[in-house]
Write a protein that holds these residues in place. Structure first.
Motif, PDB file in Angstrom:
ATOM      1  N   GLY A  84       0.775  -1.236   0.000  1.00 49.62           N
ATOM      2  CA  GLY A  84       0.000   0.000   0.000  1.00 49.62           C
ATOM      3  C   GLY A  84       0.803   1.281   0.000  1.00 49.62           C
ATOM      4  O   GLY A  84       0.317   2.320  -0.452  1.00 49.62           O
ATOM      5  N   ARG A  85       2.046   1.251   0.488  1.00 53.81           N
ATOM      6  CA  ARG A  85       2.854   2.473   0.583  1.00 53.81           C
ATOM      7  C   ARG A  85       3.607   2.801  -0.707  1.00 53.81           C
ATOM      8  O   ARG A  85       4.185   3.883  -0.830  1.00 53.81           O
ATOM      9  N   LEU A  86       3.607   1.879  -1.675  1.00 52.27           N
ATOM     10  CA  LEU A  86       4.304   2.115  -2.944  1.00 52.27           C
ATOM     11  C   LEU A  86       3.484   3.032  -3.847  1.00 52.27           C
ATOM     12  O   LEU A  86       2.260   3.123  -3.702  1.00 52.27           O
ATOM     13  N   PRO A  87       4.129   3.718  -4.803  1.00 53.37           N
ATOM     14  CA  PRO A  87       3.349   4.415  -5.839  1.00 53.37           C
ATOM     15  C   PRO A  87       2.479   3.406  -6.582  1.00 53.37           C
ATOM     16  O   PRO A  87       2.978   2.382  -7.059  1.00 53.37           O
ATOM     17  N   GLY A  88       1.186   3.682  -6.649  1.00 48.82           N
ATOM     18  CA  GLY A  88       0.269   2.721  -7.244  1.00 48.82           C
ATOM     19  C   GLY A  88       0.043   1.513  -6.360  1.00 48.82           C
ATOM     20  O   GLY A  88      -0.486   0.492  -6.821  1.00 48.82           O
ATOM     21  N   GLY A  89       0.398   1.629  -5.075  1.00 48.86           N
ATOM     22  CA  GLY A  89       0.348   0.507  -4.149  1.00 48.86           C
ATOM     23  C   GLY A  89      -0.992  -0.205  -4.074  1.00 48.86           C
ATOM     24  O   GLY A  89      -1.034  -1.450  -4.131  1.00 48.86           O
ATOM     25  N   PRO A  90      -2.108   0.512  -3.960  1.00 48.84           N
ATOM     26  CA  PRO A  90      -3.399  -0.184  -3.906  1.00 48.84           C
ATOM     27  C   PRO A  90      -3.707  -1.004  -5.160  1.00 48.84           C
ATOM     28  O   PRO A  90      -4.292  -2.085  -5.069  1.00 48.84           O
ATOM     29  N   VAL A  91      -3.295  -0.506  -6.337  1.00 51.56           N
ATOM     30  CA  VAL A  91      -3.513  -1.263  -7.570  1.00 51.56           C
ATOM     31  C   VAL A  91      -2.587  -2.476  -7.608  1.00 51.56           C
ATOM     32  O   VAL A  91      -2.984  -3.577  -8.015  1.00 51.56           O
ATOM     33  N   ILE A  92      -1.340  -2.273  -7.178  1.00 54.10           N
ATOM     34  CA  ILE A  92      -0.390  -3.389  -7.093  1.00 54.10           C
ATOM     35  C   ILE A  92      -0.912  -4.440  -6.116  1.00 54.10           C
ATOM     36  O   ILE A  92      -0.826  -5.649  -6.366  1.00 54.10           O
ATOM     37  N   ALA A  93      -1.475  -3.975  -4.991  1.00 53.37           N
ATOM     38  CA  ALA A  93      -2.052  -4.900  -4.009  1.00 53.37           C
ATOM     39  C   ALA A  93      -3.203  -5.694  -4.624  1.00 53.37           C
ATOM     40  O   ALA A  93      -3.398  -6.878  -4.304  1.00 53.37           O
ATOM     41  N   THR A  94      -3.944  -5.053  -5.519  1.00 52.19           N
ATOM     42  CA  THR A  94      -5.040  -5.745  -6.214  1.00 52.19           C
ATOM     43  C   THR A  94      -4.508  -6.890  -7.067  1.00 52.19           C
ATOM     44  O   THR A  94      -5.033  -8.013  -7.026  1.00 52.19           O
ATOM     45  N   ILE A  95      -3.454  -6.620  -7.849  1.00 52.89           N
ATOM     46  CA  ILE A  95      -2.871  -7.659  -8.702  1.00 52.89           C
ATOM     47  C   ILE A  95      -2.248  -8.761  -7.844  1.00 52.89           C
ATOM     48  O   ILE A  95      -2.389  -9.958  -8.135  1.00 52.89           O
ATOM     49  N   ALA A  96      -1.564  -8.361  -6.757  1.00 54.58           N
ATOM     50  CA  ALA A  96      -0.951  -9.351  -5.865  1.00 54.58           C
ATOM     51  C   ALA A  96      -2.016 -10.232  -5.208  1.00 54.58           C
ATOM     52  O   ALA A  96      -1.824 -11.442  -5.054  1.00 54.58           O
ATOM     53  N   THR A  97      -3.146  -9.624  -4.840  1.00 60.29           N
ATOM     54  CA  THR A  97      -4.240 -10.402  -4.254  1.00 60.29           C
ATOM     55  C   THR A  97      -4.792 -11.384  -5.277  1.00 60.29           C
ATOM     56  O   THR A  97      -5.102 -12.537  -4.946  1.00 60.29           O
ATOM     57  N   LEU A 123     -10.312   1.542  -4.927  1.00 57.22           N
ATOM     58  CA  LEU A 123      -9.352   2.203  -5.810  1.00 57.22           C
ATOM     59  C   LEU A 123      -9.914   3.517  -6.343  1.00 57.22           C
ATOM     60  O   LEU A 123      -9.187   4.510  -6.472  1.00 57.22           O
ATOM     61  N   LYS A 124     -11.195   3.526  -6.656  1.00 58.06           N
ATOM     62  CA  LYS A 124     -11.822   4.766  -7.107  1.00 58.06           C
ATOM     63  C   LYS A 124     -11.777   5.824  -6.009  1.00 58.06           C
ATOM     64  O   LYS A 124     -11.482   7.000  -6.254  1.00 58.06           O
ATOM     65  N   GLU A 125     -12.051   5.391  -4.789  1.00 57.33           N
ATOM     66  CA  GLU A 125     -12.025   6.305  -3.638  1.00 57.33           C
ATOM     67  C   GLU A 125     -10.624   6.864  -3.400  1.00 57.33           C
ATOM     68  O   GLU A 125     -10.462   8.006  -2.982  1.00 57.33           O
ATOM     69  N   LYS A 126      -9.591   6.055  -3.715  1.00 61.59           N
ATOM     70  CA  LYS A 126      -8.209   6.492  -3.516  1.00 61.59           C
ATOM     71  C   LYS A 126      -7.690   7.361  -4.658  1.00 61.59           C
ATOM     72  O   LYS A 126      -6.535   7.791  -4.641  1.00 61.59           O
ATOM     73  N   GLY A 127      -8.507   7.591  -5.675  1.00 64.40           N
ATOM     74  CA  GLY A 127      -8.138   8.513  -6.739  1.00 64.40           C
ATOM     75  C   GLY A 127      -7.414   7.905  -7.918  1.00 64.40           C
ATOM     76  O   GLY A 127      -6.818   8.632  -8.716  1.00 64.40           O
ATOM     77  N   TYR A 128      -7.474   6.587  -8.069  1.00 66.25           N
ATOM     78  CA  TYR A 128      -6.831   5.954  -9.216  1.00 66.25           C
ATOM     79  C   TYR A 128      -7.795   5.927 -10.395  1.00 66.25           C
ATOM     80  O   TYR A 128      -9.010   5.756 -10.210  1.00 66.25           O
ATOM     81  N   PRO A 129      -7.275   6.112 -11.629  1.00 68.60           N
ATOM     82  CA  PRO A 129      -8.162   6.147 -12.808  1.00 68.60           C
ATOM     83  C   PRO A 129      -8.914   4.839 -12.975  1.00 68.60           C
ATOM     84  O   PRO A 129      -8.336   3.755 -12.828  1.00 68.60           O
ATOM     85  N   GLU A 130     -10.175   4.944 -13.309  1.00 70.96           N
ATOM     86  CA  GLU A 130     -11.013   3.744 -13.390  1.00 70.96           C
ATOM     87  C   GLU A 130     -10.556   2.783 -14.485  1.00 70.96           C
ATOM     88  O   GLU A 130     -10.728   1.568 -14.347  1.00 70.96           O
TER      89      GLU A 130
END
Length: 422
Positions: A84-97, A123-130
Motif C-alpha cells: 500500500g505504501r508504494l506508488p500505485g500501491g493499492p492497484v499493485i495490491a489488487t494484482i498481488a491479491t 481504488l476509485k475512492e483512492k483517486g486511481y483512474p477507473e
C-alpha cells in the motif's frame, strides 16, 4: 470438410461447445464409419472415467466459497499492508491479491468476483483512474488459471496424458513473472503521472491484519504442499481444499450457513459439469479423429510447411491466440489433443511446457473481445460497459502477449521446477 463446416456453423449459431463437439462426433461416425453409434456414449463415458477429473468440481467449489466468504477480504487487507505504501500501491495490491487468490480458487471468474467487488470501489475512492482499476482486476483475475491449483490445467493434463503435479508447479514461475510485469507497469505509470493516494496502516493495525489473514495465507501451502510432498494426489488435495475453506469460513470467519453452503455447492457443481461435458464430448470426437487417421495427415502436412521447433511454436500459439478470442482455448486443446500431441513430439516440444503455453493463450482469450469471459464478469462487478472494460485491458493484454511469447521461447521458465520433481 463437412464436419469442419458443421463445427463452425454450430459455433456461429451459439450452440454450447460441448454440444457442438458431440454433434460433430456423432455426425462423423454416422457419415464416415460403419461403427455403431453406441461408440459415442462409450467414448463419452471413457472420457469421464477418471479420478483425476474429480479435482475439477472440488477446486471450483473451494474457489466459489472463498470468493463469497471472508477469505478474499483478508487477503486484500494483507496485500494492502505489504504494497500500500508504494506508488500505485493499492492497484499493485489488487494484482498481488489476484495472484494469491489464484492459488486458492483455481478459477479466473472467482478471482475477478472476489477481488473486484472489494477493490474497484476502494481504488476509485483512492483517486486511481477507473481504466487502470478495472483493467487490473480483469487481467489479474486471469491469473486464476495459471497459478496452481487450476481447474483448466487438470482438464489439459487429462487430455494430454501429463502429470497434474508437474503441470501445477510449472505454472508458478510464469504466474509470478506475469504478475510482476503488470505490477511494474502500474508502479511506473503511477510514479510518472502521480496517480492516487497510498494506503498506510499503523504497526498495530498491520499486525492485526496479518493475524486475521493467517488461515487464508496458509491455504495454498496446505493444498499445494500436500501434492508436492507426496502426501496427497491432486484429486485428494482438491478435496482437502474444499474441506479447509468450509472449515475456516464456518468456524473462523463465520460467514457460512447451511443455505449459502448449498448455493455454493450448486454453483460449483454446475460449472464443473459444464467442463466435464466438454471432456466427455472431446473424447468421442478424438475417437473419430483417430479413426480417420487425421493426426498422421496433419503431421505430414505441417511438417512439409514448418521446418523448425521455433516456427511450429509460433504457428500454434498464433492459432491458439486467435481461436481463443472465439472459443475457450483449453476446450480447443482437449478437442485437438490427438492432432497436437504427435506434432509436439515430432519437434521435441515438452508437453508440460506446452501446457503453460496453452494456459497463457487461454488467458489472452479470457480478456480479449469479443467473447472474453473475464470481460463480462468484470462488467457485472464494476458496473461498466463492455467498451469501457475492453479499453481498460489494452496495456495489460499487450504485456500479457509479450510475456507469453517470452515464456514460449524460454522453456526453462516453465520447466525448471518440474525438473526438480521425481
Amino acid at each position: 470438410m463437412t464436419i469442419v463446416l458443421l463445427f463452425f456453423l454450430l459455433l456461429f449459431l451459439g450452440v454450447p461447445i460441448f454440444a457442438v463437439v458431440l454433434i460433430c462426433a456423432t455426425s462423423g461416425v454416422f457419415l464416415y464409419s460403419s461403427t455403431s453409434l453406441l461408440i459415442i456414449s462409450q467414448q463419452v463415458f471413457a472420457g469421464l472415467d477418471s479420478t483425476t477429473l474429480l479435482a475439477v468440481p472440488f477446486f471450483i467449489v473451494a474457489g466459489t466459497v472463498a470468493s463469497r466468504g471472508k477469505t478474499s477480504e483478508h487477503l486484500v487487507n494483507c496485500m494492502s499492508v505489504v504494497f500500500g505504501r508504494l506508488p500505485g500501491g493499492p492497484v499493485i495490491a489488487t494484482i498481488a491479491t489476484c495472484a494469491f487468490f489464484a492459488a486458492i480458487s483455481g478459477s479466473s471468474m472467482a478471482t475477478v468476483v472476489a477481488v473486484g467487488s472489494l477493490m474497484i470501489p476502494t481504488l476509485k475512492e483512492k483517486g486511481y483512474p477507473e481504466l487502470m482499476n478495472v483493467g487490473a482486476v480483469c487481467s489479474g483475475g486471469s491469473l486464476g488459471i495459471l497459478i496452481p491449483p487450476s481447474a483448466p490445467m487438470v482438464m489439459f493434463c487429462v487430455a494430454m496424458g501429463t502429470s497434474v503435479g508437474k503441470q501445477f508447479i510449472a505454472g508458478v514461475v510464469p504466474g509470478i513473472l506475469l504478475a510482476l510485469a503488470w505490477c511494474l507497469y502500474v508502479f511506473v505509470t503511477c510514479s510518472v503521472k502521480k496517480y492516487g493516494t497510498k494506503i498506510n496502516y499503523t504497526a498495530k493495525e498491520s499486525v492485526r491484519i496479518f493475524i486475521e489473514a493467517i488461515p487464508a495465507l496458509i491455504f495454498p501451502v496446505i493444498v499445494l504442499g500436500s501434492i508436492y510432498s507426496g502426501w496427497a494426489t491432486p484429486t485428494e488435495a482438491a478435496a482437502i481444499s474444499t474441506v479447509y475453506v468450509l472449515l475456516i469460513e464456518k468456524f473462523i470467519y463465520k460467514t457460512l450457513t447451511l443455505d449459502n453452503m448449498a448455493n455454493f455447492f450448486y454453483r460449483g457443481i454446475l460449472q464443473a459439469a459444464t467442463l466435464l461435458l466438454i471432456i466427455g464430448s472431446a473424447t468421442a470426437l478424438s475417437y473419430l479423429i483417430n479413426t480417420m487417421r487425421i493426426p498422421a495427415l496433419a503431421v505430414d502436412v505441417i511438417s512439409s510447411m514448418v521446418s523448425t521447433q521455433g516456427m511450429l511454436v509460433f504457428v500454434i500459439m498464433l492459432m491458439l491466440i486467435i481461436a481463443g478470442c472465439f472459443v475457450d482455448t483449453i476446450a480447443l486443446i482437449v478437442i485437438l489433443a490427438p492432432i497436437v500431441v504427435p506434432l509436439l513430439n515430432m519437434y521435441n516440444v515438452d508437453l508440460i511446457h506446452f501446457g503453460i503455453m496453452a494456459i497463457l493463450a487461454s488467458q489472452i482469450g479470457y480478456i480479449s473481445p469479443p467473447f472474453g469471459t473475464n470481460l463480462f464478469v468484470t462488467m457485472q462487478v464494476s458496473g461498466k460497459s463492455f467498451g469501457f472494460v475492453a479499453r481498460s485491458i489494452v496495456p495489460f493484454i499487450i504485456i500479457l502477449i509479450a510475456m507469453t511469447f517470452f515464456i514460449c521461447y524460454v522453456p526453462q521458465i516453465s520447466l525448471y521446477l518440474p525438473s526438480l520433481m521425481r
